[in-house]
Design an enzyme around this catalytic site. Structure first.
Site, PDB file in Angstrom:
ATOM      1  N   PRO A 219      -1.311   2.023  -1.714  1.00 19.88           N
ATOM      2  CA  PRO A 219      -1.425   1.549  -3.366  1.00 19.88           C
ATOM      3  C   PRO A 219      -1.941   0.177  -3.301  1.00 19.88           C
ATOM      4  O   PRO A 219      -1.167  -0.880  -3.059  1.00 19.88           O
ATOM      5  CB  PRO A 219      -0.267   1.935  -4.056  1.00 19.88           C
ATOM      6  N   ASP A 390       0.012  -4.096  -0.122  1.00 16.72           N
ATOM      7  CA  ASP A 390       0.635  -2.839  -0.161  1.00 16.72           C
ATOM      8  C   ASP A 390       1.449  -3.057  -1.368  1.00 16.72           C
ATOM      9  O   ASP A 390       2.730  -3.793  -1.120  1.00 16.72           O
ATOM     10  CB  ASP A 390       1.082  -2.461   1.153  1.00 16.72           C
ATOM     11  N   HIS A 391       1.224  -2.304  -2.352  1.00 12.90           N
ATOM     12  CA  HIS A 391       2.282  -2.645  -3.699  1.00 12.90           C
ATOM     13  C   HIS A 391       3.555  -1.509  -3.493  1.00 12.90           C
ATOM     14  O   HIS A 391       4.524  -1.818  -3.915  1.00 12.90           O
ATOM     15  CB  HIS A 391       1.746  -1.871  -4.770  1.00 12.90           C
ATOM     16  N   ARG A 392       3.521  -0.770  -2.311  1.00 13.89           N
ATOM     17  CA  ARG A 392       5.061  -0.137  -1.883  1.00 13.89           C
ATOM     18  C   ARG A 392       5.883  -1.248  -1.161  1.00 13.89           C
ATOM     19  O   ARG A 392       7.130  -0.927  -1.287  1.00 13.89           O
ATOM     20  CB  ARG A 392       4.708   0.869  -0.848  1.00 13.89           C
ATOM     21  N   ILE A 394       5.328  -4.795  -1.632  1.00 14.91           N
ATOM     22  CA  ILE A 394       5.281  -6.185  -2.071  1.00 14.91           C
ATOM     23  C   ILE A 394       4.977  -6.051  -3.712  1.00 14.91           C
ATOM     24  O   ILE A 394       4.150  -5.343  -4.078  1.00 14.91           O
ATOM     25  CB  ILE A 394       4.129  -7.089  -1.555  1.00 14.91           C
TER      26      ILE A 394
END
Length: 419
Positions: A219, A390-392, A394
């Site tokens: 994501p 990577d929004h998972r 950060i």
């Protein structure tokens, strides 16, 4: 006696390779450890040396052909010796159920018996097509047994089905008014005589697979900003004049990024299931635009290198990538990536995070803009930055803090050059 040299795994989990160029012809003499062939793997073109000295009796494949690891690459014998009949026999053709070699990333063609489409027990043939193509053929009323496949090994493609589909098939079923527009938007243009079908190169297929995997699984969040590059460009010019060398912008950006990676180690990490592997060293990938496609070369342990050493590596790896002469190890294993799209005139963008990492920084070309400096208006070179992560792993606030530290370092290079 004649000895077979099998295609080895040269260290990157190789499963197959394409023969680019034979360096020793059949009938020619080769010495031990002398390069005998150039092969292309997923990312690199490498020379493979012969483990034996002797006469090349037979090549295991023609130039442009793809062979699997463990298959016969070359047969070498002593002077005047001939290959045993068991070795000289051609390799058997793959059975219909064998997966295709060229062009298969993860999907494999299914073998469909055409016996049910023809008279039983007479004229039965086998048809290669993916399940999605089978469904398309059923929906459009196309008999796959009558279609000639244009894909690898005769595989029937979507375009082949569309080319022979009856014109009325798509509109035979009653549909609401907007339906034909929706279907037209999702279908490729029909193939005409003026069109040309081009097979993607091995490198382009690898790039496509990697990009699709990253985009599908990670994501992405991209944050944008700009930096006043006045001091950065002055330092670059001064160092270049002192050492009589042109410093690549990537070298300065890498050295500016290292302190931020140390302060925010989640940006120098790999997500492995429910665990985050935080890397203790900084292997920085640099995106290189080559005639064959995008490659990422890796500067090992960049944090412990001086600015001139990093600059030298950027130049060396860039030249090697464009010449396709880098080893597989030099094209893998990055923990963070820097992309200088400013080198080709780019500004801001949305870079895709390389799979196995958590972030990538893109740097655009500096352009003169009006800036506010101590309350006064001034003209300064302004460099655009784009950071994807990577929004998972950060969060947005962490992404902004990382970017702020990078900007601080770029606006005052003494902060990272003194370290």
């Amino acid at each position: 006696m004649a000895r077979e040299f099998l295609l080895p795994d040269i260290g990157e989990g190789l499963t197959e390779a394409e023969i680019v160029r034979w360096l020793i012809p059949e009938g020619g003499r080769v010495e031990a450890d002398q390069p005998v062939v150039e092969v292309e793997t997923d990312k690199a073109v490498v020379e493979i040396p012969s483990p034996y000295a002797g006469i090349v009796l037979r090549h295991g494949g023609a130039e442009g052909e793809t062979i699997r690891v463990g298959s016969v690459l070359v047969v070498i014998a002593e002077e005047g010796e001939v290959e045993a009949s068991t070795s000289s026999a051609p390799e058997p053709e793959p059975t219909p159920s064998a997966p295709p070699i060229v062009g298969s990333l993860s999907e494999e063609a299914e073998m469909l018996s055409a016996a049910g489409q023809t008279a039983a027990g007479e004229g039965a043939t086998a048809v290669k097509a993916l399940p999605i193509v089978r469904k398309l053929a059923r929906d459009m009323g196309v008999d796959l047994g009558q279609v000639r496949g244009s894909g690898p090994e005769g595989r029937i493609t979507r375009e082949d089905v569309l080319a022979v589909a009856p014109p009325t098939t798509e509109t035979s079923a009653p549909a609401a008014e907007p339906a034909p527009q929706a279907e037209a938007a999702g279908s490729p243009a029909p193939i005409s005589a003026e069109d040309e079908r081009r097979q993607l190169s091995r490198l382009r297929r690898t790039i496509a697979a990697n990009m699709a995997k990253s985009w599908a699984e990670i994501p992405h969040v991209t944050t944008f900003d700009e930096v006043d590059a006045t001091r950065l460009l002055e330092i670059r010019s001064a160092l270049g004049a002192r050492h009589e060398v042109r410093l690549p912008m990537e070298a300065l950006v890498i050295k500016a990024v290292i302190p931020a990676l140390e302060a925010f180690p989640e940006f120098n990490a790999t997500l492995d299931g429910d665990d985050l592997i935080v890397h203790g060293t900084h292997h920085i990938g640099i995106a290189v635009d080559t005639p064959d496609g995008l490659l990422v070369a890796v500067i090992r342990d960049a944090g412990h290198r001086g600015i001139l050493d990093v600059a030298s590596e950027v130049r060396r790896l860039g030249e090697g990538a464009r010449e396709r002469s880098l080893s597989p190890d030099e094209l893998a294993g990055q923990t963070f990536t820097v992309s200088n799209i400013g080198a080709v005139g780019g500004g801001q963008g949305t870079p895709i995070v390389p799979y196995g990492t958590t972030a990538i920084l893109s740097v655009g070309r500096a352009q003169e803009k009006v800036v506010v400096n101590n309350g006064d208006l001034a003209i300064a070179p302004v460099m655009p930055l784009s950071l994807s992560y990577d929004h998972r792993v950060i969060d947005g606030a962490q992404g902004r803090r990382f970017m702020a530290l990078v900007i601080e370092n770029l606006e005052e290079p003494a902060l990272f050059l003194a370290g």
